[in-house]
Design a protein around this motif. Structure first.
Motif, PDB file in Angstrom:
ATOM      1  N   SER A  31       0.834  -1.208   0.000  1.00  0.00           N
ATOM      2  CA  SER A  31       0.000   0.000   0.000  1.00  0.00           C
ATOM      3  C   SER A  31       0.866   1.256   0.000  1.00  0.00           C
ATOM      4  O   SER A  31       0.530   2.262  -0.643  1.00  0.00           O
ATOM      5  N   PHE A  34       2.173   1.871  -3.463  1.00  0.00           N
ATOM      6  CA  PHE A  34       1.127   2.504  -4.276  1.00  0.00           C
ATOM      7  C   PHE A  34       1.066   3.999  -3.979  1.00  0.00           C
ATOM      8  O   PHE A  34       0.980   4.829  -4.898  1.00  0.00           O
ATOM      9  N   TYR A  35       1.127   4.339  -2.698  1.00  0.00           N
ATOM     10  CA  TYR A  35       1.070   5.749  -2.291  1.00  0.00           C
ATOM     11  C   TYR A  35       2.226   6.548  -2.902  1.00  0.00           C
ATOM     12  O   TYR A  35       2.037   7.670  -3.383  1.00  0.00           O
ATOM     13  N   ALA A  38       1.523   7.030  -6.590  1.00  0.00           N
ATOM     14  CA  ALA A  38       0.342   7.881  -6.786  1.00  0.00           C
ATOM     15  C   ALA A  38       0.667   9.342  -6.525  1.00  0.00           C
ATOM     16  O   ALA A  38       0.079  10.245  -7.136  1.00  0.00           O
ATOM     17  N   ASP A  69      -4.463  -0.758   2.300  1.00  0.00           N
ATOM     18  CA  ASP A  69      -5.610  -0.816   1.388  1.00  0.00           C
ATOM     19  C   ASP A  69      -5.436  -2.070   0.537  1.00  0.00           C
ATOM     20  O   ASP A  69      -4.540  -2.138  -0.310  1.00  0.00           O
ATOM     21  N   ASP A  71      -7.132  -3.423  -1.888  1.00  0.00           N
ATOM     22  CA  ASP A  71      -7.304  -3.280  -3.338  1.00  0.00           C
ATOM     23  C   ASP A  71      -6.043  -2.692  -3.980  1.00  0.00           C
ATOM     24  O   ASP A  71      -5.569  -3.178  -5.019  1.00  0.00           O
ATOM     25  N   LYS A  72      -5.497  -1.658  -3.364  1.00  0.00           N
ATOM     26  CA  LYS A  72      -4.285  -1.045  -3.898  1.00  0.00           C
ATOM     27  C   LYS A  72      -3.099  -1.994  -3.773  1.00  0.00           C
ATOM     28  O   LYS A  72      -2.251  -2.062  -4.680  1.00  0.00           O
ATOM     29  N   ARG A  75      -3.230  -4.473  -6.565  1.00  0.00           N
ATOM     30  CA  ARG A  75      -2.816  -3.898  -7.848  1.00  0.00           C
ATOM     31  C   ARG A  75      -1.292  -3.854  -7.961  1.00  0.00           C
ATOM     32  O   ARG A  75      -0.721  -4.183  -9.016  1.00  0.00           O
ATOM     33  N   VAL A  76      -0.644  -3.464  -6.885  1.00  0.00           N
ATOM     34  CA  VAL A  76       0.820  -3.438  -6.888  1.00  0.00           C
ATOM     35  C   VAL A  76       1.375  -4.850  -7.011  1.00  0.00           C
ATOM     36  O   VAL A  76       2.321  -5.102  -7.775  1.00  0.00           O
TER      37      VAL A  76
END
Length: 290
Positions: A31, A34-35, A38, A69, A71-72, A75-76
């Motif tokens: 997560s 991802f952050y 993003a 998270d 979901d995130k 994805r990663v």
């Protein structure tokens, strides 16, 4: 003076690390990755990814906490699987389980390398210091995994559960569970990591003729049991330990004793939970007279 102050502020700004704190789990780290992307922080040379439970606040550090998270994180994870493949993801996971202080940052730099150069076999590039550190760490974790699979000693309890305590240098419990699940399908057993406060439990009643039961996580073990496991030993356990200690006493040949070699293959830090290394007060009669 004003020029000096401006120069000083500039230097401090350059030295101030950007820190992203993640919840201490693999999903938490994903997560955080991802952050970072993003928010376009990936090219910040001072960027650090640190587990929340390892972070020591500083007056000059800028720390941002990122919640997990799923979901995130998924994805990663999907992206990394595409880039690194199975063996590469194994290295990432094992590196994460090492729990080294800088592992979150090292792993991020490795996957950033993979993202920047998607056609390159980055795990073979030992000239990259982050890849080299990860490969060396994975080797250390692998050795610890192998030793735990060899040195775990189960003790039979009055509830017909075989119970073992471990205290490994790295968080290898998730890596050794499958070994014991396949090997001891006909028994109830549990392995508890004393240092990290959690364990795994195998309930044979939930297995089928074609498939062993799934492993369950345990976290609320009685402290009294951990301090004194003999309090829950079955009536046969002490006898088993006597026989086991007697066997090791009698196969030992004093003239061929090599303490240095012995400690090399069986490091002393493992002795704490090995029944053959514990001396029972009434075990002298098991020693043969030579």
């Amino acid at each position: 003076m004003s020029q000096l102050m401006q120069s000083h502020d500039y230097i401090v700004g350059q030295l101030t690390p950007s820190i992203v704190l993640y919840e201490p789990s693999f999903e938490g780290w994903l997560s955080a990755v991802f952050y970072v992307y993003a928010n376009k922080l990936q090219d910040d040379e001072s960027l650090q990814l640190i587990a929340q439970d390892c972070y020591v606040p500083s007056l000059i550090s800028q720390a941002t906490s990122v919640a997990t998270d799923e979901d995130k994180a998924e994805r990663v994870l999907s992206k990394l699987n595409q880039l690194l493949g199975r063996s590469g993801m194994r290295n990432i996971l094992w590196g994460f389980l090492s729990e080294k202080d800088n592992t979150g940052t090292t792993l991020f730099q490795v996957i950033k390398y993979a993202i920047d150069y998607p056609s390159r076999q980055i795990m073979d590039d030992l000239g990259n210091l982050n890849v080299l550190e990860l490969v060396q760490t994975v080797k250390s974790v692998g050795r610890e995994k192998h030793r735990m699979e060899a040195f775990v000693r189960f003790e039979h309890t009055n509830e017909d559960i075989y119970f073992a305590r471990i205290e490994p240098d790295f968080n290898v419990l998730p890596l050794i569970g499958e070994h014991f699940r396949q090997r001891y399908q006909d028994q109830h057993w549990a392995i508890y990591d004393v240092a990290r406060g959690y364990g795994i439990y195998y309930d044979k009643s939930k297995s089928t003729p074609t498939r062993p039961a799934s492993l369950q996580t345990i976290t609320d073990l009685n402290d009294a049991v951990l301090r004194n496991p003999a309090s829950i030993h079955s009536k046969d356990e002490k006898r088993y330990q006597k026989f086991w200690q007697g066997y090791f006493t009698n196969v030992n040949i004093k003239e061929r004793k090599n303490p240095r070699l012995h400690k090399q293959y069986l490091p002393q830090r493992y002795w704490k939970y090995l029944s053959e290394k514990q001396v029972l007060p009434d075990a002298e009669h098991l020693q043969k007279r030579r």
